[in-house]
Design an enzyme around this catalytic site. Structure first.
Site, PDB file in Angstrom:
ATOM      1  N   ARG A   1      25.001  39.385  45.017  1.00  0.00           N
ATOM      2  CA  ARG A   1      26.685  40.142  44.604  1.00  0.00           C
ATOM      3  C   ARG A   1      27.275  38.393  45.565  1.00  0.00           C
ATOM      4  O   ARG A   1      27.323  38.149  46.155  1.00  0.00           O
ATOM      5  CB  ARG A   1      26.995  41.055  45.544  1.00  0.00           C
ATOM      6  CG  ARG A   1      28.228  41.105  45.978  1.00  0.00           C
ATOM      7  CD  ARG A   1      29.052  41.479  44.568  1.00  0.00           C
ATOM      8  NE  ARG A   1      30.638  41.765  45.286  1.00  0.00           N
ATOM      9  CZ  ARG A   1      31.727  41.924  44.031  1.00  0.00           C
ATOM     10  NH1 ARG A   1      31.019  41.554  42.599  1.00  0.00           N
ATOM     11  NH2 ARG A   1      32.314  42.568  44.569  1.00  0.00           N
TER      12      ARG A   1
ATOM     13  N   HIS B   1      24.543  50.085  46.387  1.00  0.00           N
ATOM     14  CA  HIS B   1      23.639  48.531  45.807  1.00  0.00           C
ATOM     15  C   HIS B   1      22.346  49.354  45.828  1.00  0.00           C
ATOM     16  O   HIS B   1      21.822  47.736  45.198  1.00  0.00           O
ATOM     17  CB  HIS B   1      24.205  47.901  47.246  1.00  0.00           C
ATOM     18  CG  HIS B   1      25.605  47.358  47.500  1.00  0.00           C
ATOM     19  ND1 HIS B   1      26.135  49.067  48.586  1.00  0.00           N
ATOM     20  CD2 HIS B   1      26.566  47.057  47.467  1.00  0.00           C
ATOM     21  CE1 HIS B   1      27.544  48.616  48.132  1.00  0.00           C
ATOM     22  NE2 HIS B   1      27.915  47.350  47.626  1.00  0.00           N
TER      23      HIS B   1
ATOM     24  N   ILE C   1      33.882  56.452  45.052  1.00  0.00           N
ATOM     25  CA  ILE C   1      35.086  55.406  45.749  1.00  0.00           C
ATOM     26  C   ILE C   1      35.973  54.797  45.963  1.00  0.00           C
ATOM     27  O   ILE C   1      36.920  54.221  46.097  1.00  0.00           O
ATOM     28  CB  ILE C   1      34.058  54.485  47.436  1.00  0.00           C
ATOM     29  CG1 ILE C   1      32.966  55.470  47.734  1.00  0.00           C
ATOM     30  CG2 ILE C   1      34.727  53.449  47.576  1.00  0.00           C
ATOM     31  CD1 ILE C   1      34.261  56.064  49.190  1.00  0.00           C
ATOM     32  N   GLY C   2      35.945  54.718  44.295  1.00  0.00           N
ATOM     33  CA  GLY C   2      36.925  53.645  43.335  1.00  0.00           C
ATOM     34  C   GLY C   2      36.872  53.382  41.888  1.00  0.00           C
ATOM     35  O   GLY C   2      36.958  54.250  41.389  1.00  0.00           O
TER      36      GLY C   2
ATOM     37  N   CYS D   1      29.751  53.547  48.096  1.00  0.00           N
ATOM     38  CA  CYS D   1      30.906  52.694  47.942  1.00  0.00           C
ATOM     39  C   CYS D   1      30.917  52.438  46.427  1.00  0.00           C
ATOM     40  O   CYS D   1      30.332  53.362  45.936  1.00  0.00           O
ATOM     41  CB  CYS D   1      29.913  51.186  48.354  1.00  0.00           C
ATOM     42  SG  CYS D   1      31.307  49.577  48.655  1.00  0.00           S
TER      43      CYS D   1
END
Length: 757
Positions: free
Chosen positions: A516, A696, A432-433, A728
């Protein structure tokens, strides 16, 4: 007139809870040490409220992870897979929140979703047909006693019975109605217990009441509280609503036996009109939400006094309240030592909002409110003209036409062109990045920001990290690569720092989920791009590989939704300003040889109005065009990706398809791929990558687990349109779990690819 708040931030002024929890997860401290940190934070937060002069101090708004999860454990709603681990109560709780993989077993975490229209996330409770709902926990009572030992009488706050049932996932054939009696009995026992302990008020949070409600919903609510309120005895019960108005059930809630009703006069568009039209019951207390719990601008006392003046015509007893919990704003302005006072004077964080409540109480209690020093100072502030306009930006927005929101050629033609150009394998793999933000990455970035190292050294370090990241991805066998985002602290703050019109804080942290926290930037003025933002990093990364390298951007809607927005212009205007700035970046990336550009809209769903009748006119009619404008100018052969996470997308899936991206990746694994049915039902045209594993959680998915997910996806999505990726970005994970997880992802994709070749 008294004062109250819906809730208070819990992570601490400097994120003490985050750091203690993460140490506990690493076995660096004991459970007892973690509990001591939590106790100290609660004590501090109560003392801050007491010192401010707040009349009704809250308790049980503290949580190690999430209040909805706390409520589930309070009511014995603990899925068997977590009980079977045979862990301590605290570790069982964290297993449900984060997942668990170790000597006691291997389980995924509960699903996680956005808390209504905020960037906070709640854990979704699960009830199966064998669940036995009953009061088993003691947390609310323990914390009430803890405050009492501090000589403080608090108002315990608990997620309400109706909202709890509406947010719960029922995994069997039974529904909320089947468990309503058991839930009502448990909540009645809560009131009995608080009566015994001497509580004056108990607050039940029922934000679900601001949704569109059916007759069945209202009947369920009425059935629950008709039973619950029969046990209140001497304790007063506050029904607290927020994030909107209660137009569908105002008559119902005012006739039930609640002693207080909390209404939102910030986001509740019809709250005031309903009180004026239908009145407010005598003998009940109105908790008037007039201090904004979700934004950081100072309260306009003149406007607030006008609202209170209207309410006093219809209400015998009013308590000044926040519109929602202060969980959604930073803790205190005292930590902002670098922000100029010319800006700070306009801001109000959680502690400052306590001061605003105190000042409003004093002003309203005065015989001459307009002569009060606090009122005069506030009026003077709002009489000032803020320097925040950029005429050139405003002209660009005004000049937009329909062609600026339309990409040519149409999707089907672009898809054919791109498949030929990229020649990717079936089920292409990507991430995702971001890649893990290890300690050395954070040190490099912070050292550069503090001026301790020169820019050349900072960039050289990042290029070394990018090189290592590209090499790792090639070794793993990923098909479309990313540069790792080692230069970025946050996907919104990073871009905001490169745009004119934004302000930034040092320590204005807000909890997003669990440990987070994010530091939302502030939209101060009109937005424009100074210089290229990401081009240098993306071009360098692409130079290291022959595989496609994604340019990584954050979309205009997400940048806006994860910022504290202006209140003097519309969200639409602001989104279009940001969109024009990101559009310039997209075109620069394309001009510099980046052929795949991902424009993340992780927060698209976040500001969607809670009432369906408002979806188009108040949000989607400008949010979707804002994204389309960003990429409408690229060539057909440039592939546009976007990403969305941790929301329910099924009911807006056609609007998402209408964003006209070429590829969309979704968070999907925690919600058991429930999005697949919606994709299939609407014949989703965009190529899609539902996440195959949850990033996560620290657990490592097996190859078989990912293959099972892919087979499930292929039952709803044509293989020619399916991408394989995590849920993610990987910045919060460590290399120890990231590398094997991606190895398993690539292996699973290859094996399923062979099955479908």
């Amino acid at each position: 007139m008294k004062t109250s708040i819906v809730g208070f931030p819990r992570v601490g002024t400097l994120r003490e809870l985050k750091y203690a929890s993460e140490k506990y997860f690493k076995n660096a401290i004991t459970a007892e040490s973690l509990e001591q940190t939590a106790k100290a934070l609660r004590s501090t937060h109560w003392s801050v409220q007491q010192t401010s002069g707040l009349d009704l101090i809250t308790s049980n708004d503290f949580s190690f992870y999430d209040n909805t999860l706390d409520t589930a454990f309070l009511l014995n709603v603990i899925p068997e897979r977590y009980r079977a681990l045979n862990l301590s109560p605290l570790d069982t709780y964290f297993a449900a929140a984060k997942g668990y993989q170790g000597e006691h077993g291997d389980v995924k975490a509960l699903a996680m979703k956005k808390w209504f229209n905020t960037n906070y996330h709640y854990m979704v409770p699960e009830i199966d047909d064998s669940s036995e709902i009953k009061l088993v926990g003691t947390k609310p009572f323990d914390e009430f006693i803890e405050a009492k030992d501090q000589r403080l009488a608090t108002k315990p706050v608990i997620v309400g019975a109706f909202t709890f049932l509406k947010l719960t996932r029922f995994t069997g054939v039974k529904s909320a109605l089947d468990f309503a009696d058991a839930v009502a009995k448990a909540y009645a026992e809560i009131l009995v217990k608080f009566n015994t302990l001497g509580a004056q008020w108990v607050q039940f949070d029922e934000p679900f009441l601001v949704h569109d409600l059916t007759d069945e919903d209202i009947a369920l609510f009425e059935a629950l509280y008709s039973k619950i309120l029969g046990s209140k005895d001497t304790v007063k019960v506050l029904l607290q609503t927020y994030f909107g108005d209660v137009r569908d059930c105002y008559d119902t809630i005012t006739k039930l036996g609640f002693d207080g009703i909390g209404l939102d006069f910030i986001e509740g568009k019809q709250s005031l009109s309903f009180v004026k039209k239908y009145g407010f019951p005598a003998g009940k207390t109105l908790f008037a939400g007039i201090v904004n719990g979700k934004n950081i601008w100072r309260n306009h006392y003149t406007k607030t006094l006008e609202i209170i003046g209207e309410l006093q015509k219809h209400c015998d007893d009013i308590i000044l309240n926040t519109s929602c919990s202060l969980l959604h704003v930073p803790y205190t302005l005292d930590n902002e030592t670098k922000l100029d006072d010319k800006y700070k004077k306009y801001f109000s964080f959680a502690e400052e909002k306590l001061t605003e409540l105190s000042e409003l109480k004093s002003i309203i209690g005065s015989a001459n409110p307009a002569n009060e020093e606090e009122y005069i100072r506030n009026a003077s502030l709002f009489a000032e003209r803020r320097d925040c306009s950029n005429e050139a930006v405003q002209k660009k927005v005004a000049a937009l036409t329909d062609k600026d929101f339309t990409r040519f050629p149409a999707f089907a033609q672009r898809e054919t062109i791109q498949k030929e150009i990229f020649n990717l394998p079936l089920l292409p793999t990507t991430t995702i990045g971001s890649f893990p933000q290890t300690a050395d990455v954070k040190v490099n970035r912070s050292s550069f920001k503090r001026g301790e190292i020169p820019e050349a050294q900072y960039k050289e370090f990042n290029k070394k990290k990018i090189s290592e990241c590209v090499k790792l991805q090639e070794q793993l066998g990923l098909d479309v690569l990313v540069h790792g985002e080692f230069e970025r602290n946050d996907m919104v703050e990073y871009f905001g720092e490169c745009l004119d019109g934004y302000l930034f804080t040092e320590k204005a942290w807000v909890q997003s989920y669990g440990t987070r926290c994010v530091k939302p930037p502030v939209v101060w003025g009109d937005i424009s791009r100074r210089n290229p933002i990401t081009v240098e990093w993306s071009v360098y990364a692409q130079s290291l590989t022959g595989k496609p390298m994604k340019g990584m951007l954050t979309g205009p809607v997400t940048i806006l939704n994860w910022s504290f927005p202006r209140e003097d212009i519309s969200l639409k205007e602001c989104a279009f300003q940001i969109g024009l700035a990101i559009r310039e970046e997209v075109l620069d990336l394309e001009a510099n040889g980046i052929r795949i550009i991902q424009i993340d809209e992780a927060a698209l769903r976040e500001k969607l109005p809670l009432r369906k009748s408002d979806w188009k006119s108040e949000y989607l009619d400008w949010a979707i065009p804002a994204f389309r404008m960003v990429h409408s100018g690229v060539k057909p052969e440039t592939q546009i990706h976007t990403h969305m996470c941790y929301s329910e997308f099924g009911d807006i899936i056609k609007d998402i398809d209408n964003m006209d991206a070429d590829v969309i990746t979704f968070e999907a694994s925690r919600s058991d791929l429930t999005i697949l049915a919606a994709l299939k039902e609407c014949n989703f045209k965009t190529e899609v990558g539902p996440g195959v594993y949850d990033i996560h959680s620290p657990r490592i998915p097996s190859v078989e687990e990912i293959k099972t997910a892919l087979r499930k996806m292929l039952a709803s999505i044509p293989a020619s349109k399916l991408w394989v990726n995590p849920d993610c970005g990987l910045k919060t994970r460590g290399n120890a779990e990231t590398v094997p997880s991606l190895e398993h992802l690539v292996q699973a994709a290859k094996e399923i690819r062979n099955e479908n070749s």
